[in-house]
Design a protein around this motif. Structure first.
Motif, PDB file in Angstrom:
ATOM      1  N   PRO B 224      24.399 -37.277  97.539  1.00  0.00           N
ATOM      2  CA  PRO B 224      25.229 -38.078  95.840  1.00  0.00           C
ATOM      3  C   PRO B 224      24.828 -36.776  94.605  1.00  0.00           C
ATOM      4  CG  PRO B 224      23.877 -38.937  97.472  1.00  0.00           C
ATOM      5  CD  PRO B 224      23.431 -37.964  98.347  1.00  0.00           C
ATOM      6  N   ALA B 225      25.762 -37.386  93.857  1.00  0.00           N
ATOM      7  CA  ALA B 225      25.884 -36.552  93.061  1.00  0.00           C
ATOM      8  C   ALA B 225      24.478 -35.724  92.159  1.00  0.00           C
ATOM      9  CB  ALA B 225      26.711 -36.947  91.924  1.00  0.00           C
ATOM     10  N   ASP B 226      23.500 -36.967  92.694  1.00  0.00           N
ATOM     11  CA  ASP B 226      22.132 -36.712  91.459  1.00  0.00           C
ATOM     12  C   ASP B 226      21.389 -36.140  92.252  1.00  0.00           C
ATOM     13  OD1 ASP B 226      22.261 -38.537  93.076  1.00  0.00           O
ATOM     14  OD2 ASP B 226      20.968 -40.202  91.178  1.00  0.00           O
ATOM     15  N   GLU B 227      21.917 -36.107  93.725  1.00  0.00           N
ATOM     16  CA  GLU B 227      20.488 -35.404  94.907  1.00  0.00           C
ATOM     17  C   GLU B 227      20.765 -34.105  93.930  1.00  0.00           C
ATOM     18  OE1 GLU B 227      19.380 -36.124  99.077  1.00  0.00           O
ATOM     19  OE2 GLU B 227      19.804 -38.028  97.412  1.00  0.00           O
ATOM     20  N   ALA B 228      19.383 -33.449  94.134  1.00  0.00           N
ATOM     21  CA  ALA B 228      19.464 -32.013  93.515  1.00  0.00           C
ATOM     22  C   ALA B 228      18.640 -31.227  95.269  1.00  0.00           C
ATOM     23  CB  ALA B 228      17.893 -31.552  92.903  1.00  0.00           C
ATOM     24  N   SER B 418      24.443 -26.438  90.940  1.00  0.00           N
ATOM     25  CA  SER B 418      23.508 -27.090  91.575  1.00  0.00           C
ATOM     26  C   SER B 418      22.930 -26.995  92.401  1.00  0.00           C
ATOM     27  CB  SER B 418      24.245 -28.571  91.755  1.00  0.00           C
ATOM     28  OG  SER B 418      23.499 -29.993  92.647  1.00  0.00           O
ATOM     29  N   LEU B 426      14.495 -24.127  92.127  1.00  0.00           N
ATOM     30  CA  LEU B 426      14.054 -24.913  91.622  1.00  0.00           C
ATOM     31  C   LEU B 426      13.323 -26.630  91.764  1.00  0.00           C
ATOM     32  CD1 LEU B 426      16.564 -23.401  88.591  1.00  0.00           C
ATOM     33  CD2 LEU B 426      14.254 -23.147  89.130  1.00  0.00           C
ATOM     34  N   ASN B 427      14.268 -26.428  92.594  1.00  0.00           N
ATOM     35  CA  ASN B 427      13.773 -27.924  93.042  1.00  0.00           C
ATOM     36  C   ASN B 427      12.441 -28.286  94.734  1.00  0.00           C
ATOM     37  OD1 ASN B 427      15.930 -28.425  91.511  1.00  0.00           O
ATOM     38  ND2 ASN B 427      17.443 -28.373  93.355  1.00  0.00           N
ATOM     39  N   THR B 432      11.927 -33.221  99.398  1.00  0.00           N
ATOM     40  CA  THR B 432      10.677 -34.373  98.411  1.00  0.00           C
ATOM     41  C   THR B 432      10.107 -34.796  99.796  1.00  0.00           C
ATOM     42  OG1 THR B 432      12.556 -35.003  97.085  1.00  0.00           O
ATOM     43  CG2 THR B 432      10.797 -35.995  96.944  1.00  0.00           C
ATOM     44  N   GLU B 433      10.588 -35.039 100.498  1.00  0.00           N
ATOM     45  CA  GLU B 433      10.179 -36.076 101.757  1.00  0.00           C
ATOM     46  C   GLU B 433       8.763 -35.403 102.762  1.00  0.00           C
ATOM     47  OE1 GLU B 433      14.116 -35.670 103.132  1.00  0.00           O
ATOM     48  OE2 GLU B 433      13.674 -36.138 101.308  1.00  0.00           O
ATOM     49  N   TRP B 434       9.637 -34.025 102.789  1.00  0.00           N
ATOM     50  CA  TRP B 434       8.685 -33.544 103.475  1.00  0.00           C
ATOM     51  C   TRP B 434       6.730 -33.166 102.316  1.00  0.00           C
ATOM     52  CZ3 TRP B 434      10.085 -28.950 106.787  1.00  0.00           C
ATOM     53  CH2 TRP B 434      11.418 -28.806 107.477  1.00  0.00           C
TER      54      TRP B 434
END
Lengths: 410, 561
Positions: B224-228, B418, B426-427, B432-434
């Motif tokens: 998705p476009a908003d996912e980094a 991105s 940077l992200n 994130t899940e981890w």
């Protein structure tokens, strides 16, 4: 041609021919997609259900169909004794990530060839939203079906069948054939002849060894991301999907087929995430709309036999807590997919058998009371199991805050 | 119809071979040439009428220009220059038109009210390659490198189907003399090497490159476009694409060389293990070699000469101290480097991501060239420098090329940035899940399933293959697999392996019980393969795996240029 060159080319050609021929023979014998109709082995769990079920449902010659997504495929047992004898054999046409349009097209595909007495269709809230394309499926899948959307005969089907047969010389089929054989030997999960996904002992053992927390976590993350996108897009029920549901009812009515619709039961984790994301009102509205639609249709077509059930409440299985040491929950593999225990209760209840009751048959008269009852159940759950609620909320906040950070960066 | 399709392998090639075998028996080689021209036209027509029309128009137009330049009247230098300029301009206009057709037709629909159907825009197959080949052809005539052009030779040079899809960019002088050698023995003499090349190429394309495509598509197209993306996701996807494009293009090149070799034609070497390069300059000399040579000859060299002939440049070079002259000259030619890499970027596509890709490579090359000039001044001990920089340069070059390839693959500059922000960490390093798993008290690594580990291991194995193993040209070095192929000094990694092997043989303390295996590896490194039954079986296995994987594949990445 000198002897050296001759030997090289002949060795190359013979070896190449032998390898390809062996692969083709192996694929034909195993027939992992059941294109040829013999059921020597049951397809492996990894085999594409869209592909093999389009052919197998024809060989199975069912009187009743179970339609829906992977929830139905995993949870509902087509061989359960509660199914009426007159409706057997029953085929489970549940397909992973199936949209309602896909269900409609596969139903058309079957009804064109043979009449059906009963269709049982599992409904998911998310598939009624307009986040995805709901009015089309992959051309490759369409081309396999006997009829076009408008009911005319699909002239492409023969070519599609030939193309699927040509897969016999493909690595994918070779891998699926091998998996089918290996799963048959090792008792791993696979599909049985009625389309049911069967978790055999080793499959359940593997899932259990991963732990329920891990499995729930993975799906929760996915649900949160999807719910967040839905919420941001301004969730609404796609009128086009309601029309497709109407088309399904109409198709069954025109063939004299009884229809039982049911809302798939989901785990409380999922309901909590939807509520956190502000989707609860839309979820309730959706239930109201499909109740109204089925009622109106029944009123307008007096011969039609339609019933609608809702199992998506905070019942005892849905509220089973996920603990760090939980191996496998009794009612759910993950927040979306219920086990046969829940599926069996559903089948027994919709056919009026005795036993525990998890859902309610919806009518315009009882819908508001039913929704209010679920809200009460929700409150009770939150008071009774604050740790489970906190776990879901913690995950939700973590994912959403990281999403917001990403968005800010963009 | 691409090389990696059933139609090509099971119908087109056998029919072409049969026709060639029959026509080449005639003493008049024009029959065989005519047959190959005919089959090449059929090959182009399979890509669409538009492709055929564009190629035929371009070939006819360039032939006219060539005839005008070669005719008696063209002794007049001005006329010759004018015809050459017009020819080059028309070729470039053709390329620009098709590269920007969508933009041009949209503008026309908006301003002129036309109703062009934009959904039906088809980019003619291989037009970029053909255009540069034709420009090179005209330049060879203009510079009097070519004094005579035969019609049949020219037609086969232009239409020759093994190079239509994605090159290599060939010179008339390289191909035409080979057409004169068509005989009844051609097929049987060259078939074994051709089979080896084609089988290896098919395996690389269908089995490896197409197998990597799903990971790349997942990260670059379906996210998705908003996912980094996190660092691990971004690097995994970018490295997977580096490998996908490597195996896709080298697979194509091997197949093209193999098909051409069936008819006894050696195409120029176009790909030579770019990921073994220890600097970006070396990377360019190993990757897409014919394009690099073209750009060097027709863009970089003229520009460099132009820049150095300025009075200011000459004055600066004359007055600069001797030790700084090389450095100064390098700095002066930097604009030429930038223009060349930008032309390369624009050749791939007139869009911002390709411009960024070109710019980035311009920066890399400029920095690399300046460092090469500066290095003797700051790090004079060449041996210690090479000891450090040989391995470091390999990793650095690979990393730089991977970063640039993000622009090459991304659908827009935004999504490339991105991805790059993900690669820069940077992200966060992990998804994130981890990180959330840790907060829930679950072992992070427990969510790694078998498939993730398998995919990760596959990427590692492939990188070891592309950096350590000999490539298809080196494997077939005993059979002169391509034009301009020179047996390189054995790469350092290989020579290390060889010296280790020699040491094992000569040193009694390190004596290995498996002498045969060491001797085999040594001989393989030195001579490449031998055409025996074992080789035939291994090549057949590679070909079979390629054929079985065909169903899963798509077109070549370079076929869209």
């Amino acid at each position: 041609m000198d002897a050296h060159t001759k030997y090289f080319i002949s060795t190359w050609a013979v070896t190449l021919g032998a390898i390809v021929a062996l692969a083709v023979i192996f694929n034909v014998v195993v027939d992992p997609y059941r294109l040829l109709g013999w059921n020597l082995l049951e397809p492996a769990s990894g085999v594409d259900a869209r592909l093999f079920k389009a052919y197998e449902v024809m060989h199975a010659a069912p009187n009743a169909l179970i339609l829906g997504s992977s929830s139905v495929e995993l949870g509902i047992d087509a061989n359960h004794p509660a199914w009426p004898h007159s409706d057997r054999p029953i085929y489970n046409l549940g397909i992973p990530a199936a949209t309602l349009y896909l269900c409609y097209r596969y139903l058309q595909h079957v009804l064109f060839s043979r009449p059906l007495k009963l269709v049982v269709l599992g409904l998911d809230f998310e598939s009624f939203t307009d986040l995805q394309r709901n009015d089309s499926i992959e051309p490759e899948v369409e081309s396999r079906l006997t009829v076009n959307r408008d009911g005319s005969i699909n002239q492409e089907q023969g070519r599609a069948h030939a193309r699927d047969l040509l897969r016999g010389i493909s690595l994918t089929e070779l891998i699926d054939s091998t998996a089918t054989v290996v799963d048959g030997i090792t008792d791993d999960p696979n599909f049985d002849a009625s389309g049911d996904f069967v978790f055999n002992r080793s499959g359940l053992g593997e899932l259990s060894s991963q732990g329920a927390m891990r499995t729930f976590f993975m799906l929760d993350v996915y649900i949160i991301q999807k719910a967040h996108r839905l919420s941001r897009a301004g969730v609404r029920v796609d009128p086009q999907v309601l029309l497709i549901l109407r088309d399904i009812l109409h198709l069954c009515d025109s063939h004299g087929t009884q229809v039982i619709l049911f809302i798939n039961p989901v785990h409380a984790d999922l309901l909590e995430i939807w509520d956190s994301e502000g989707l609860w009102t839309a979820f309730e509205d959706w239930k109201r709309q499909i109740t109204a639609l089925t009622h109106e249709y029944s009123q307008a077509h007096v011969h039609s036999r339609i019933s609608l059930w809702d199992f998506s409440g905070y019942h005892s299985y849905a509220t089973e807590g996920v603990r760090r040491d939980s191996r496998l929950l009794e009612g759910y593999f993950d927040p979306y997919h219920y086990t046969r225990t829940v599926g069996d209760v559903i089948v027994r209840q919709i056919f009026g058998q005795s036993g525990p009751h998890l859902g309610t048959e919806l009518t315009p008269k009882n819908i508001e009371a039913h929704l209010a009852f679920i809200r009460e159940q929700q409150q009770e759950y939150r008071n009774r199991q604050p740790l489970d609620v906190q776990r879901a909320r913690l995950l939700y906040e973590g994912i959403v805050s990281s999403k917001n950070n990403d968005k800010a960066r963009h | 119809m691409t090389f990696s399709s059933y139609q090509f392998i099971l119908i087109f090639v056998p029919v072409t071979i049969a026709g060639f075998w029959f026509t080449a028996r005639s003493a008049d080689r024009r029959w065989a040439m005519g047959w190959l021209i005919l089959t090449s036209l059929v090959f182009c027509a399979c890509a669409g009428v538009k492709t055929l029309a564009v190629i035929v128009t371009s070939v006819a137009g360039n032939y006219l220009c060539a005839r005008l330049m070669l005719s008696g009247n063209s002794k007049c230098l001005r006329l010759r220059a004018a015809v050459f300029s017009v020819g080059v301009c028309l070729n470039i206009m053709l390329l620009v038109y098709f590269k920007r057709e969508a933009a041009i037709l949209t503008f026309s629909n908006l301003v002129l009210g036309t109703r062009f159907d934009l959904a039906r825009i088809v980019f003619p197959l291989g037009v970029s390659f053909l255009t540069f080949q034709m420009i090179g052809f005209l330049a060879d005539i203009y510079r009097r490198r070519l004094k005579e052009v035969r019609c049949l030779d020219y037609l086969l040079f232009s239409f020759f189907f093994p190079r239509v899809v994605a090159g290599p960019i060939v010179r008339y002088g390289e191909l035409a003399p080979q057409f004169a050698r068509f005989t009844s023995r051609t097929l049987r003499e060259h078939a074994p090497v051709a089979i080896c090349l084609f089988s290896i190429g098919l395996f690389k394309k269908a089995f490896i490159a197409d197998g990597l495509a799903p990971f790349v598509t997942q990260a670059f197209d379906l996210m998705p476009a908003d996912e980094a993306p996190s660092a691990i996701t971004a690097w995994f996807a970018s490295l997977a694409f580096s490998l996908q494009i490597y195996f896709d293009f080298s697979g194509y090149t091997d197949m093209a060389l193999g098909v051409a070799r069936l008819f006894g034609v050696r195409l120029p070497m176009n790909f030579n293990s770019p990921y073994k390069a220890k600097s970006i300059v070396e990377f360019w000399s190993r990757s897409h070699i014919t394009l690099t040579l073209f750009l060097t000859e027709y863009v970089f060299s003229p520009l460099m000469k132009y820049l150095l002939q300025f009075r200011l440049s000459k004055a600066l070079l004359t007055r600069a101290p001797n030790q700084f002259k090389h450095l100064l000259m390098t700095v002066m030619i930097c604009p030429a480097i930038f223009v060349t890499t930008e032309v390369s970027g624009l050749w791939h596509g007139i869009s911002w991501p390709f411009i960024c890709w070109g710019t980035l490579h311009g920066v890399y090359l400029a920095v690399n060239q300046i460092w090469r000039a500066l290095r003797p001044l700051v790090w004079s001990d060449r041996r210690s420098y090479e000891r450090v920089m040989n391995p470091a340069g390999l990793v650095l070059t690979l990393a730089c090329s991977t970063v640039a390839l993000v622009f090459y693959r991304a659908n827009s500059v935004g999504s490339a940035l991105s991805m790059l922000s993900g690669m820069a960490g940077l992200n966060g390093f992990l998804p994130t899940e981890w990180a959330l798993l840790n907060r829930l008290g679950i072992d992070t690594w427990s969510i790694l399933d078998f498939q993730s580990i398998r995919e990760f291991s596959w990427i590692i194995v492939l990188f070891l293959v592309v950096t350590l193993m000999p490539n298809s040209m080196e494997i077939l070095k005993g059979f002169q697999p391509a034009l301009n192929f020179h047996v390189n000094p054995v790469p350092s990694t290989v020579s290390m392996a060889r010296s280790a092997g020699q040491e094992a043989i000569t040193s009694p303390t390190n004596a290995s019980p498996d002498w045969g295996a060491i001797r085999f590896i040594q001989r393989f490194m030195r001579e490449g393969i031998r055409l025996n039954r074992v080789t035939a079986s291994l090549i057949a296995l590679a070909c079979a795996l390629g054929i079985l994987a065909l169903n899963d594949g798509g077109n070549f990445i370079y076929a869209r240029f």
